[in-house]
Design an enzyme around this catalytic site. Structure first.
Site, PDB file in Angstrom:
ATOM      1  N   CYS A 109       6.912 -11.657 -52.697  1.00  0.00           N
ATOM      2  CA  CYS A 109       7.926 -11.446 -53.114  1.00  0.00           C
ATOM      3  C   CYS A 109       7.793  -9.596 -53.544  1.00  0.00           C
ATOM      4  CB  CYS A 109       8.055 -12.236 -54.723  1.00  0.00           C
ATOM      5  SG  CYS A 109       8.041 -13.985 -54.113  1.00  0.00           S
ATOM      6  N   PHE A 247     -25.433 -15.950 -54.305  1.00  0.00           N
ATOM      7  CA  PHE A 247     -26.700 -14.994 -54.255  1.00  0.00           C
ATOM      8  C   PHE A 247     -26.937 -16.524 -54.693  1.00  0.00           C
ATOM      9  CE2 PHE A 247     -24.714 -11.276 -54.017  1.00  0.00           C
ATOM     10  CZ  PHE A 247     -25.295 -10.968 -52.870  1.00  0.00           C
ATOM     11  N   ARG A 249     -29.954 -18.268 -54.948  1.00  0.00           N
ATOM     12  CA  ARG A 249     -31.407 -18.072 -54.365  1.00  0.00           C
ATOM     13  C   ARG A 249     -32.888 -18.303 -55.825  1.00  0.00           C
ATOM     14  NH1 ARG A 249     -30.902 -12.006 -51.315  1.00  0.00           N
ATOM     15  NH2 ARG A 249     -28.664 -12.984 -49.728  1.00  0.00           N
ATOM     16  N   ARG A 252     -31.184 -18.494 -59.857  1.00  0.00           N
ATOM     17  CA  ARG A 252     -29.796 -17.843 -59.930  1.00  0.00           C
ATOM     18  C   ARG A 252     -29.237 -18.111 -59.130  1.00  0.00           C
ATOM     19  NH1 ARG A 252     -33.961 -14.801 -57.293  1.00  0.00           N
ATOM     20  NH2 ARG A 252     -33.157 -13.093 -55.988  1.00  0.00           N
TER      21      ARG A 252
END
Length: 263
Positions: A109, A247, A249, A252
């Site tokens: 659109c 990430f 690992r 974290r």
């Protein structure tokens, strides 16, 4: 699940060079092979892959391309592993094969937004799921997938993908191709009759748009990778209702889309 990882690696002679000097010794490298898939006696594609779990790979690939939706769509399957040839016959004509890898361009659109590259992907519906999972559970399950990555540990040259229900690892595959690992999971789900919805995909590689599309077709609401996503992957994931965690690992992780599922 049978451990046939020994078929995916081979020994070679290498000259190792270090600060202490050089020495000749044996080492292990990952195997890579080409498998040509024939659909209803017509050559469809050549897959470059690890030479194991080829039935899961081919079923998953055909599912990911929208050519089959269930095992019953396949009337015949045969393989010549030594020649790298696979033949699949479908019960009904497979019109999707005619559109295989044809580019799909949508105007949306007139708005600038991510779209699907290929016609076979244009019918994928957004994923609807009430799945919730904690960071602690993600960390524990990710650690389990890494412990199962014996081919990577031996060669450093393989990707891995696992499917989890949030408590346990249901299936895990390794392959030289990161996308092949997801296809093998999809094929395993088809062959085992296990729905992939409300499951979590743990993945070792980069989360590209292709990986997001494969995941969406399976109906999986969460992708967890130890690597990075691409911008197009994140745009598609947002549209398709998929949570992307990158990430991931140690303790974290980065949550990029649909953060409400990570509690």
């Amino acid at each position: 699940m049978t451990d046939n990882s020994y078929k995916n690696k081979t020994a070679v002679t290498v000259k190792k060079i270090t600060a202490a000097g050089r020495v000749t010794q044996r080492d292990v490298v990952v195997r890579e092979t080409a498998v040509t898939l024939y659909l209803n006696d017509t050559e469809l594609v050549t897959l470059v892959c690890s030479p194991t779990n080829l039935q899961e790979l081919c079923y998953g690939f055909l599912f990911a391309e929208g050519i089959i939706t269930e095992p019953g769509d396949v009337a015949g399957f045969s393989i010549s592993a030594s020649d790298g040839l696979v033949w699949v016959e479908t019960r009904e004509p497979a019109p999707a094969g005619a559109n295989f890898l044809r580019r799909h361009v949508a105007s949306c659109c007139g708005r600038s937004r991510a779209s699907f590259y290929f016609i076979n992907d244009a019918d994928i519906e957004p994923v609807a799921s009430n799945l919730r999972i904690s960071p602690a559970a993600i960390t524990a399950l990710r650690g389990e997938t890494e412990r199962r990555a014996v081919l990577f540990a031996a060669t450093g040259g393989a990707h891995g993908a696992a499917l989890s229900d949030g408590n346990d690892i249901l299936a895990f595959f390794e392959d030289v191709g990161r996308h092949n690992t997801v296809d093998k999971l999809a094929g395993w789900c088809l062959l085992q009759g296990i729905p992939a919805r409300d499951k979590i995909l743990f993945f070792s590689g980069r989360v590209s748009s292709e990986i997001v599309i494969k995941t969406a077709r399976m109906g999986v609401p969460v992708i967890v990778s130890r690597s990075a996503p691409t911008d197009l992957a994140l745009e598609l994931a947002e549209q398709l209702g998929i949570t992307v965690v990158g990430f991931a690992r140690e303790n974290r992780m980065n949550v990029y889309t649909r953060c409400e599922r990570i509690i």
